[in-house]
Write a protein that holds these residues in place. Structure first.
Motif, PDB file in Angstrom:
ATOM      1  N   PRO A 129       0.577  -1.249   0.004  1.00 12.96           N
ATOM      2  CA  PRO A 129      -0.027  -0.178   0.034  1.00 12.96           C
ATOM      3  C   PRO A 129       0.949   1.218   0.018  1.00 12.96           C
ATOM      4  O   PRO A 129       0.596   2.197  -0.793  1.00 12.96           O
ATOM      5  CB  PRO A 129      -0.886  -0.025   1.316  1.00 12.96           C
ATOM      6  N   ASP A 130       1.986   1.468   0.819  1.00 18.35           N
ATOM      7  CA  ASP A 130       2.823   2.649   0.814  1.00 18.35           C
ATOM      8  C   ASP A 130       3.385   2.938  -0.538  1.00 18.35           C
ATOM      9  O   ASP A 130       3.547   3.811  -0.913  1.00 18.35           O
ATOM     10  CB  ASP A 130       3.702   2.569   1.991  1.00 18.35           C
ATOM     11  N   VAL A 131       3.842   1.627  -1.371  1.00 19.37           N
ATOM     12  CA  VAL A 131       4.671   1.793  -2.531  1.00 19.37           C
ATOM     13  C   VAL A 131       3.300   2.522  -3.383  1.00 19.37           C
ATOM     14  O   VAL A 131       3.566   3.336  -4.358  1.00 19.37           O
ATOM     15  CB  VAL A 131       5.120   0.585  -3.119  1.00 19.37           C
ATOM     16  N   ALA A 132       2.332   1.873  -3.445  1.00 15.55           N
ATOM     17  CA  ALA A 132       1.279   2.256  -4.456  1.00 15.55           C
ATOM     18  C   ALA A 132       0.987   3.924  -4.099  1.00 15.55           C
ATOM     19  O   ALA A 132       0.698   4.466  -5.124  1.00 15.55           O
ATOM     20  CB  ALA A 132      -0.129   1.456  -4.240  1.00 15.55           C
ATOM     21  N   ALA A 133       0.665   4.015  -2.804  1.00 18.94           N
ATOM     22  CA  ALA A 133       0.440   5.467  -2.383  1.00 18.94           C
ATOM     23  C   ALA A 133       1.446   6.333  -3.220  1.00 18.94           C
ATOM     24  O   ALA A 133       1.207   7.568  -3.680  1.00 18.94           O
ATOM     25  CB  ALA A 133       0.289   5.778  -0.978  1.00 18.94           C
ATOM     26  N   TRP A 134       2.467   6.070  -2.891  1.00 22.66           N
ATOM     27  CA  TRP A 134       3.705   7.079  -3.358  1.00 22.66           C
ATOM     28  C   TRP A 134       3.639   7.135  -4.693  1.00 22.66           C
ATOM     29  O   TRP A 134       3.833   8.238  -5.405  1.00 22.66           O
ATOM     30  CB  TRP A 134       5.230   6.361  -3.047  1.00 22.66           C
ATOM     31  N   CYS A 135       3.606   6.188  -5.546  1.00 20.66           N
ATOM     32  CA  CYS A 135       3.529   6.102  -7.111  1.00 20.66           C
ATOM     33  C   CYS A 135       2.172   6.944  -7.369  1.00 20.66           C
ATOM     34  O   CYS A 135       2.753   7.790  -8.312  1.00 20.66           O
ATOM     35  CB  CYS A 135       3.160   4.618  -7.539  1.00 20.66           C
ATOM     36  N   GLU A 136       1.188   6.722  -6.844  1.00 17.69           N
ATOM     37  CA  GLU A 136       0.192   7.674  -7.259  1.00 17.69           C
ATOM     38  C   GLU A 136       0.196   9.347  -7.094  1.00 17.69           C
ATOM     39  O   GLU A 136      -0.339   9.946  -7.755  1.00 17.69           O
ATOM     40  CB  GLU A 136      -1.193   7.432  -6.435  1.00 17.69           C
ATOM     41  N   ALA A 137       1.168   9.370  -5.836  1.00 10.77           N
ATOM     42  CA  ALA A 137       1.318  10.726  -5.479  1.00 10.77           C
ATOM     43  C   ALA A 137       2.487  11.510  -6.356  1.00 10.77           C
ATOM     44  O   ALA A 137       2.421  12.586  -6.771  1.00 10.77           O
ATOM     45  CB  ALA A 137       1.631  11.063  -4.286  1.00 10.77           C
ATOM     46  N   TYR A 138       3.481  10.631  -6.838  1.00  6.02           N
ATOM     47  CA  TYR A 138       4.657  11.307  -7.228  1.00  6.02           C
ATOM     48  C   TYR A 138       5.441  10.863  -8.469  1.00  6.02           C
ATOM     49  O   TYR A 138       6.267  11.118  -9.206  1.00  6.02           O
ATOM     50  CB  TYR A 138       5.779  11.200  -6.036  1.00  6.02           C
ATOM     51  N   ALA A 139       4.737   9.439  -9.114  1.00  5.72           N
ATOM     52  CA  ALA A 139       5.608   8.992 -10.201  1.00  5.72           C
ATOM     53  C   ALA A 139       5.210   9.877 -11.511  1.00  5.72           C
ATOM     54  O   ALA A 139       5.985   9.769 -12.334  1.00  5.72           O
ATOM     55  CB  ALA A 139       5.101   7.466 -10.469  1.00  5.72           C
ATOM     56  N   GLY A 140       4.179  10.534 -11.405  1.00  3.27           N
ATOM     57  CA  GLY A 140       3.927  11.206 -12.541  1.00  3.27           C
ATOM     58  C   GLY A 140       3.353  10.319 -13.778  1.00  3.27           C
ATOM     59  O   GLY A 140       2.986   9.306 -13.341  1.00  3.27           O
ATOM     60  N   PRO A 141       3.341  10.807 -15.113  1.00  3.59           N
ATOM     61  CA  PRO A 141       2.782   9.969 -16.061  1.00  3.59           C
ATOM     62  C   PRO A 141       3.635   8.851 -16.460  1.00  3.59           C
ATOM     63  O   PRO A 141       4.987   8.938 -16.711  1.00  3.59           O
ATOM     64  CB  PRO A 141       2.806  10.969 -17.330  1.00  3.59           C
ATOM     65  N   VAL A 142       3.207   7.609 -16.333  1.00  3.09           N
ATOM     66  CA  VAL A 142       3.986   6.412 -16.505  1.00  3.09           C
ATOM     67  C   VAL A 142       3.183   5.476 -17.448  1.00  3.09           C
ATOM     68  O   VAL A 142       1.969   5.215 -17.121  1.00  3.09           O
ATOM     69  CB  VAL A 142       4.261   5.698 -15.336  1.00  3.09           C
ATOM     70  N   GLU A 143       3.588   5.045 -18.638  1.00  2.00           N
ATOM     71  CA  GLU A 143       2.888   4.207 -19.539  1.00  2.00           C
ATOM     72  C   GLU A 143       2.994   2.681 -18.987  1.00  2.00           C
ATOM     73  O   GLU A 143       3.826   2.515 -17.968  1.00  2.00           O
ATOM     74  CB  GLU A 143       3.615   4.239 -20.775  1.00  2.00           C
ATOM     75  N   VAL A 144       2.029   2.020 -19.373  1.00  2.00           N
ATOM     76  CA  VAL A 144       2.066   0.684 -18.805  1.00  2.00           C
ATOM     77  C   VAL A 144       3.353  -0.164 -19.225  1.00  2.00           C
ATOM     78  O   VAL A 144       3.818   0.008 -20.441  1.00  2.00           O
ATOM     79  CB  VAL A 144       0.654  -0.209 -19.710  1.00  2.00           C
ATOM     80  N   GLY A 145       3.657  -0.705 -18.464  1.00  4.69           N
ATOM     81  CA  GLY A 145       5.198  -1.347 -18.324  1.00  4.69           C
ATOM     82  C   GLY A 145       6.498  -0.395 -18.028  1.00  4.69           C
ATOM     83  O   GLY A 145       7.376  -0.905 -17.724  1.00  4.69           O
ATOM     84  N   GLY A 146       6.153   0.592 -17.767  1.00  3.19           N
ATOM     85  CA  GLY A 146       7.164   1.788 -17.238  1.00  3.19           C
ATOM     86  C   GLY A 146       7.673   1.398 -15.739  1.00  3.19           C
ATOM     87  O   GLY A 146       6.764   0.833 -15.026  1.00  3.19           O
ATOM     88  N   LEU A 147       8.605   1.861 -15.541  1.00  6.47           N
ATOM     89  CA  LEU A 147       9.199   1.500 -14.088  1.00  6.47           C
ATOM     90  C   LEU A 147       9.549   2.829 -13.419  1.00  6.47           C
ATOM     91  O   LEU A 147      10.006   3.707 -13.863  1.00  6.47           O
ATOM     92  CB  LEU A 147      10.508   0.702 -14.345  1.00  6.47           C
ATOM     93  N   VAL A 148       9.234   2.776 -12.040  1.00  5.67           N
ATOM     94  CA  VAL A 148       9.353   3.804 -11.122  1.00  5.67           C
ATOM     95  C   VAL A 148      10.108   3.374  -9.888  1.00  5.67           C
ATOM     96  O   VAL A 148       9.835   2.201  -9.587  1.00  5.67           O
ATOM     97  CB  VAL A 148       7.988   4.397 -10.718  1.00  5.67           C
ATOM     98  N   GLU A 149      11.394   4.131  -9.514  1.00 11.05           N
ATOM     99  CA  GLU A 149      11.842   3.831  -8.242  1.00 11.05           C
ATOM    100  C   GLU A 149      11.207   4.799  -7.136  1.00 11.05           C
ATOM    101  O   GLU A 149      11.278   5.937  -7.302  1.00 11.05           O
ATOM    102  CB  GLU A 149      13.407   4.552  -8.494  1.00 11.05           C
ATOM    103  N   VAL A 150      10.667   3.890  -6.181  1.00 13.81           N
ATOM    104  CA  VAL A 150       9.786   4.481  -5.213  1.00 13.81           C
ATOM    105  C   VAL A 150      10.627   4.846  -4.142  1.00 13.81           C
ATOM    106  O   VAL A 150      11.142   3.962  -3.246  1.00 13.81           O
ATOM    107  CB  VAL A 150       8.763   3.338  -4.960  1.00 13.81           C
TER     108      VAL A 150
END
Length: 350
Positions: A180-201
């Motif tokens: 949950p905390d990883v998903a919340a960070w992604c929703e708040a700060y990842a910005g626009p990300v296409e399907v398959g894109g990678l984000v360092e949380v």
């Protein structure tokens, strides 16, 4: 047993989050990249940071400390985190009136070098070991990019994580349900990300910023690193920014040789700025070239050019070479497609 073998044994019982792997690979006391006898940030090592490129980096930051001291009306404590061998603190202290300086560092050879800069009682391995809260400045140059991260991938329905498992005698990434905390960070700060894109949380970076600001009664936290805002990082999300360095070059896949390579990511400054503002700080985010220019480095470069020209008209040739070297090193700090493109986040309190 090698660090790789120990990690293979650990994941035999089941996959582990990437941040657990990264923390072990970088900071394990018996085999981690920063835990051995090698001083990493040198010409003979694996990478150079701005303080190793030019002593004027630390000397210019002394002006920032002076202005903060003037703003708050008192002499300040200065703490550098990830202080290396003292290449930032030494020229800063030489150019300032600071008498209370601390260095936070985990690398044994770097800690030994720092004793000669601030004294053995003021070299610690954790920011928590510095007495506080205090009035002062906390500096962190190229620290945040090395703090352990989770790795998340965009899916059609949201997010999933990439954990570390084993495939025979090799480590490999496997998909895992998102926490949950990883998903919340992604929703708040990842910005626009296409399907398959990678984000360092960067949850550990967020926790570190909160802890650093809590150390300050009044003063400023200064974070200097490579990275960008969430929108600025968007073009890099197809493959993510996770990478390794060794001997001043990009290294292999981070899972191949744990403990033998630096593991780093681009810093998400949108997230850090938001965390600092939530903690009540006033935040400014600028490029390194603009930051140093605002502290007078371009004026200093102009002085060095005039000095070099004067020496060319009949001065000591060796002194002319020394001045030229000092000028060209400092110009590297301002290069718009190099160190000058780093970001500087200043979070002020009090």
């Amino acid at each position: 047993m090698s660090l790789l073998d120990r990690i293979l044994d650990r994941v035999s019982a089941g996959p582990i989050p990437f941040e657990e792997f990264q923390r072990t690979a970088l900071y394990d006391p018996d085999g981690g990249f920063f835990a051995g006898d090698t001083l990493r940030s040198t010409k003979a090592g694996d990478f150079l940071t701005s303080p190793e490129v030019s002593a004027l980096f630390g000397g210019t930051l002394a002006e920032f400390v002076r202005r903060e001291s003037e703003r708050l009306g008192s002499l300040l404590t200065v703490v550098e985190v990830a202080a290396g061998s003292g290449t930032l603190l030494a020229p800063l202290l030489a150019a300032s009136d600071v008498v209370d300086a601390w260095a936070v560092e985990v690398s044994p050879p770097a800690r030994a070098a720092l004793v000669g800069v601030v004294g053995s009682e003021r070299v610690v391995d954790r920011l928590a070991d510095v007495p506080g809260p205090f009035d002062g400045v906390i500096l962190a140059n190229e620290l945040i990019d090395n703090l352990p991260v989770a790795v998340a991938a965009r899916t059609g329905g949201g997010w999933e994580e990439r954990w570390v498992s084993r495939d025979g005698d090799r480590l490999t990434f496997v998909a895992a349900p998102v926490r949950p905390d990883v998903a919340a960070w992604c929703e708040a700060y990842a910005g626009p990300v296409e399907v398959g894109g990678l984000v360092e949380v960067q949850l550990e970076a967020a926790a570190w910023v909160r802890a650093a600001l809590a150390k300050l009664a009044r003063g400023a936290l200064v974070l200097i690193d490579y990275g960008d805002t969430a929108d600025g990082l968007a073009p890099r999300r197809s493959h993510g920014t996770l990478r390794t360095y060794r001997s001043h070059h990009l290294g292999p896949d981070p899972l191949l040789e744990p403990g033998e390579t630096d593991i780093t990511v681009d810093v998400n400054f949108t997230a850090l700025a938001d965390i600092a503002e939530q903690a009540g700080a006033q935040v400014d985010l600028v490029r390194q070239d603009d930051f140093l220019n605002g502290l007078g480095l371009r004026d200093r470069l102009s002085e060095l050019r005039h000095q070099e020209l004067a020496l060319a008209r009949g001065g000591d040739p060796m002194e002319r070479l020394r001045v030229r070297s000092q000028r060209t090193e400092a110009e590297t700090l301002m290069h718009p497609r190099g160190l000058g493109d780093f970001r500087v986040l200043v979070a002020r309190s009090g």
